[in-house]
Design a protein around this motif. Structure first.
Motif, PDB file in Angstrom:
ATOM      1  N   LYS B  76      63.129  76.692  30.527  1.00  0.00           N
ATOM      2  CA  LYS B  76      63.535  75.671  31.488  1.00  0.00           C
ATOM      3  C   LYS B  76      65.043  75.704  31.708  1.00  0.00           C
ATOM      4  CE  LYS B  76      62.727  70.780  32.552  1.00  0.00           C
ATOM      5  NZ  LYS B  76      63.724  70.829  33.596  1.00  0.00           N
ATOM      6  N   LEU B 102      58.642  76.536  39.575  1.00  0.00           N
ATOM      7  CA  LEU B 102      59.105  75.186  39.891  1.00  0.00           C
ATOM      8  C   LEU B 102      58.054  74.149  39.462  1.00  0.00           C
ATOM      9  CD1 LEU B 102      61.592  74.012  41.244  1.00  0.00           C
ATOM     10  CD2 LEU B 102      60.473  74.249  43.450  1.00  0.00           C
ATOM     11  N   GLU B 106      59.159  71.382  36.806  1.00  0.00           N
ATOM     12  CA  GLU B 106      59.727  70.216  37.455  1.00  0.00           C
ATOM     13  C   GLU B 106      58.604  69.267  37.859  1.00  0.00           C
ATOM     14  OE1 GLU B 106      63.345  69.769  38.005  1.00  0.00           O
ATOM     15  OE2 GLU B 106      62.278  67.858  38.042  1.00  0.00           O
ATOM     16  N   THR B 107      58.785  67.962  37.660  1.00  0.00           N
ATOM     17  CA  THR B 107      57.724  67.036  38.020  1.00  0.00           C
ATOM     18  C   THR B 107      58.072  66.196  39.247  1.00  0.00           C
ATOM     19  OG1 THR B 107      58.683  65.631  36.320  1.00  0.00           O
ATOM     20  CG2 THR B 107      56.632  66.772  35.762  1.00  0.00           C
ATOM     21  N   ASP B 108      59.348  65.910  39.421  1.00  0.00           N
ATOM     22  CA  ASP B 108      59.771  65.061  40.534  1.00  0.00           C
ATOM     23  C   ASP B 108      59.598  65.780  41.877  1.00  0.00           C
ATOM     24  OD1 ASP B 108      62.295  62.671  40.937  1.00  0.00           O
ATOM     25  OD2 ASP B 108      61.582  63.948  42.563  1.00  0.00           O
ATOM     26  N   ILE B 111      62.865  66.344  44.084  1.00  0.00           N
ATOM     27  CA  ILE B 111      63.708  67.423  43.540  1.00  0.00           C
ATOM     28  C   ILE B 111      63.071  68.768  43.839  1.00  0.00           C
ATOM     29  CG2 ILE B 111      64.650  68.441  41.424  1.00  0.00           C
ATOM     30  CD1 ILE B 111      64.898  65.677  40.266  1.00  0.00           C
ATOM     31  N   LYS B 112      61.744  68.831  43.643  1.00  0.00           N
ATOM     32  CA  LYS B 112      61.020  70.074  43.905  1.00  0.00           C
ATOM     33  C   LYS B 112      61.271  70.560  45.317  1.00  0.00           C
ATOM     34  CE  LYS B 112      56.826  69.787  41.284  1.00  0.00           C
ATOM     35  NZ  LYS B 112      55.374  69.703  41.330  1.00  0.00           N
ATOM     36  N   ARG B 115      64.885  71.748  45.759  1.00  0.00           N
ATOM     37  CA  ARG B 115      65.138  73.016  45.082  1.00  0.00           C
ATOM     38  C   ARG B 115      64.476  74.168  45.832  1.00  0.00           C
ATOM     39  NH1 ARG B 115      69.353  73.671  42.603  1.00  0.00           N
ATOM     40  NH2 ARG B 115      68.482  75.633  41.908  1.00  0.00           N
ATOM     41  N   TRP B 152      64.017  76.514  39.622  1.00  0.00           N
ATOM     42  CA  TRP B 152      63.938  75.356  38.713  1.00  0.00           C
ATOM     43  C   TRP B 152      65.285  75.026  38.072  1.00  0.00           C
ATOM     44  CZ3 TRP B 152      61.218  79.847  36.839  1.00  0.00           C
ATOM     45  CH2 TRP B 152      61.701  80.396  35.646  1.00  0.00           C
ATOM     46  N   ASN B 153      66.331  75.656  38.599  1.00  0.00           N
ATOM     47  CA  ASN B 153      67.692  75.306  38.227  1.00  0.00           C
ATOM     48  C   ASN B 153      68.039  75.473  36.748  1.00  0.00           C
ATOM     49  OD1 ASN B 153      70.200  74.638  39.032  1.00  0.00           O
ATOM     50  ND2 ASN B 153      69.832  72.432  39.256  1.00  0.00           N
TER      51      ASN B 153
END
Lengths: 244, 269, 285
Positions: B76, B102, B106-108, B111-112, B115, B152-153
């Protein structure tokens, strides 16, 4: 998991060893293995089985592959345990079930010892000696040559997808099967590309021009082989006589 | 933030791939891991995201021992792009390829979405959103692989031989991406034997040979050493070579424009 | 009259069955005997297709729309079989892994000869001469997985040389090798030309490795030949130079300096040339 797989695979895969047995003609090695195999199929009581095991272990130690054969044995014992269990549940006597189970181990060992002392190269010569058609021999050669390479590809792909957050052991049985998609798709794509390249390389090196290609070396029995054949065969016949 | 302490790694086949590795990588730097094929560069990199665990010694990432955390939770924060793009591309569209990692990390959903858009645009893949990854060229595939990881940054980006099979224009594009990412605060680790490619980035360089770290430091200092170059099967970047052969004392130029200017200036015209 | 050229493309165009557009468009090209030719161009410009049409993989293996003629050592590619061409032109592919078939290197070297039904005596001679030509005697009985990347590439080359082709085609042979190993390999190829006289066509992204030894540099772009000349001429004076081909840093520097009125007497492709030239001009004395 990889480590375990690797450990077990060493019980089946040939590696170069310098020993008297390894230097024998591959046909002689095949003969010896078949003799062990036949005896293991025929004998019934525990003492005879024990003698066969001693024979196999002796052969393995002369060929310096005992430690590897033990891995095969342990692996086979795992399955023979299951066989033993099933037989007992099915109502056979313990001794009888044990015989069946141990016979299975002996059969596996006599086969595996052949693959441990015979290089794929020699195996190819044996296949040709049996006049197996060239296409089949070549299919065999390519399979053995490329299976380890494809395995490496698979390991790379698993690592790549794990780094992208794939967890194989996550979720219910159906998601677990789905988890394999990101591994299977790249694997298939890679191997399709590879087989295309192989085909081009085969074509450009004249594969299939003559029906029966010549071969660089010829199998020849040397003095050791000529001694080994009667020696092993007489032991085999003795064994046959005793078991019947 | 990434630290190797006396790390040894012995491969299952008994070969020791890493010997007594001590290394520390600082945040927001560009690092190059160089050396000939089969010296353990990739093995070392796989210790950073926990795919491999040291046989002895410890690897600390963000202060935590990699032996104690899962590959997923390390990944992550540490993104790794593998050498062969075909080893990771599997989805039916570029869009789903980017969403794979992603969705795992990532859950939000807001944000997904952001991104995803960022990755498509940053790597110039917008026009391929609904194309199959298999139809892309080699350079585009490589960009997609990097995009699908950066989506996913992660804070750290590891690139394994990013230049293999890429032509000059694709390499230059990648150079730009890498230095931009670094300016945005990413820590970058590049595994490569292509020193000519690495040269303009002025990376902290880690030289490996036969499982050991031979030297670390600036490229200029490391590759003035002929002996070391020979040991590692590498070739000196041409601009550095030129500067050394002409005995110019000032800092060697990073690219051709700088070199032209410098030569003009020194020659007094 | 004896022909000077050994490979000849005459108005050659090709379109793969699966594609809508022609990948090669009206190619006219002659490659002379014993020349070493570099073929360069962006990915997807048709380099691989061009190479494959010399050894007949196109059109005999990959079908499509085929126009014009390709003549290789007096054979018209379209009219003969791949196997007839295999004795004229050998092809070393990019990935050595996928062209070594057998379990020992000596067996793999004679793979092509076995397929042609060559006698054992000839094969044994051929193995010995090729092993010593490439100085890889120690690899004879090794298995492919015991070899390093560089050794694998040499073994793949050996398997091609065993067929004694007049033409050697190399498709990015060094892209998987590290720099020093790549230089070694290119030197071996160059030695071959001197020792046994071969025509060599090579696709190579690292131009700096090969420009010094090549006779010609051909640049392919969008299915057309846009340059075909001495490499130094092309690198320094061509107006059509495209950056994708990987112009060596030193040649780019040279072009920049030449633009700003530096007067060089010689054409420069290596750092050594550049230093010599600058010394002569009393630069930085």
């Amino acid at each position: 998991m990889v480590v375990k797989m690797y450990w077990i695979s060493k019980g089946f895969i040939f590696t170069k060893v310098d020993s008297f047995v390894h230097k024998l003609d591959p046909r002689v090695k095949l003969l010896i293995s078949i003799q062990f195999f036949t005896l293991a199929l025929l004998v019934s009581d525990l003492i005879d089985l024990a003698i066969i095991f001693i024979g196999i272990i002796l052969l393995a130690s002369i060929s310096k592959i005992l430690s590897r054969l033990i891995r095969t044995m342990l692996f086979a014992l795992l399955f023979s345990g299951i066989i033993l269990g099933i037989n007992i549940i099915a109502g056979y006597s313990f001794i009888y079930s044990l015989q069946i189970a141990l016979r299975f181990v002996a059969i596996v060992c006599s086969t595996s010892i052949f693959f441990l002392i015979t290089s794929p190269d020699e195996l190819e010569y044996v296949l040709r000696w049996f006049r197996i058609p060239n296409d089949l021999v070549f299919a065999f050669v390519t399979a053995v040559r490329f299976v380890p390479i494809i395995l490496l590809d698979a390991l790379q792909i698993i690592d790549a997808q794990k780094s992208r957050g794939l967890e194989l052991e996550r979720g219910n049985p159906i998601t677990r099967i789905k988890n394999f998609v990101p591994i299977l798709v790249p694997l298939i794509v890679n191997e399709v590309i590879r087989s295309g390249e192989l085909a081009e390389a085969m074509e450009s090196r004249c594969y299939g021009v003559v029906k029966k290609p010549t071969v660089l070396y010829e199998l020849q029995l040397n003095i050791n082989d000529k001694l080994a054949i009667p020696f092993c065969t007489s032991i085999f016949i003795l064994g046959l006589l005793f078991s019947i | 933030m990434i630290e190797f302490k006396n790390v040894n790694y012995i491969h299952v086949n008994g070969i020791q791939a890493l010997k007594e590795i001590n290394l520390s990588i600082k945040p927001k730097t560009i690092n190059a891991l160089v050396g000939s094929n089969g010296t353990g560069k990739t093995t070392l990199a796989r210790h950073i995201n926990g795919l491999l665990k040291p046989t002895s010694g410890n690897v600390l990432v963000f202060g935590k021992n990699t032996k104690k955390i899962s590959v997923a939770s390390l990944s992550k924060r540490i993104g790794m792009v593998f050498q062969n793009s075909n080893h990771q591309l599997f989805a039916d569209t570029v869009k789903n390829e980017i969403l794979f990692g992603l969705n795992n990390f990532e859950t939000d959903s807001q944000i997904k979405k952001n991104r995803f858009e960022w990755a498509l645009n940053f790597f110039d893949l917008k026009k391929y959103e609904n194309t199959s990854p298999l139809k892309l060229s080699g350079g585009e595939k490589k960009r997609l692989c990097i995009a699908s990881v950066l989506a996913w940054n992660p804070e750290v980006l590891i690139l394994d031989e990013p230049t293999v099979g890429q032509d000059q224009v694709q390499k230059e594009k990648m150079l730009k991406f890498i230095s931009n990412l670094n300016k945005q605060g990413k820590t970058i680790i590049i595994i490569s034997h292509d020193l000519e490619f690495l040269w303009p980035l002025k990376p902290n360089t880690i030289v490996m040979a036969k499982g050991r770290i031979k030297k670390t430091g600036k490229m200029t200092d490391i590759f003035s050493d002929d002996e070391l170059l020979n040991q590692t099967c590498l070739m000196r970047p041409q601009l550095l070579d030129l500067w050394m052969k002409l005995n110019i004392k000032e800092e060697p130029p990073g690219d051709i424009t700088e070199a032209t200017d410098a030569i003009r200036r020194i020659n007094g015209s | 009259m004896k022909e000077k050229s050994i490979i000849k493309f005459e108005n050659f165009s090709f379109r793969y069955d699966s594609a809508n557009e022609f990948i090669l468009k009206n190619i006219n090209l002659e490659i002379n005997k014993n020349e070493l030719v570099i073929l360069a161009g962006p990915t997807g410009c048709g380099k691989s297709t061009l190479l494959r049409s010399i050894i007949g993989l196109i059109p005999h293996m990959h079908g499509g729309e085929y126009k014009g003629r390709v003549i290789v050592d007096q054979l018209v590619v379209n009219d003969v079989k791949i196997t007839d061409l295999a004795k004229k032109a050998g092809f070393v592919f990019q990935n050595p892994e996928n062209q070594i078939f057998m379990f020992s290197i000596e067996r793999d070297i004679v793979f092509g000869l076995e397929n042609l039904g060559t006698s054992r005596t000839i094969m044994k001679e051929r193995v010995d001469s090729i092993l010593s030509l490439l100085k890889i005697e120690h690899l004879a009985t090794k298995a492919p997985h015991e070899l390093s990347d560089g050794e694998k590439q040499k073994a793949a080359l050996a398997g091609i040389l065993a067929m004694q082709p007049k033409i050697l085609i190399l498709d990015e042979p060094t892209s998987l090798l590290d720099p020093k190993t790549a230089i070694d390999f290119i030197n071996i190829v160059n030695d071959l030309r001197k020792k046994i006289g071969m025509t060599i066509v090579i696709v190579e992204h690292r131009l700096d490795l090969v420009v010094g030894i090549a006779d010609k540099l051909i640049i392919l772009s969008n299915g057309k030949i846009i340059e075909n000349n001495n490499p130094k001429q092309v690198l320094h004076y061509s107006n059509q130079l495209i950056p994708e081909i990987g112009i060596p840093v030193i040649s780019r520097l040279y072009r920049n300096l030449a633009k700003s009125n530096y007067d060089f007497d010689n054409v420069i492709v290596t750092v050594k040339d550049m230093v010599k030239e600058m010394r002569r001009k009393k630069f930085n004395d």
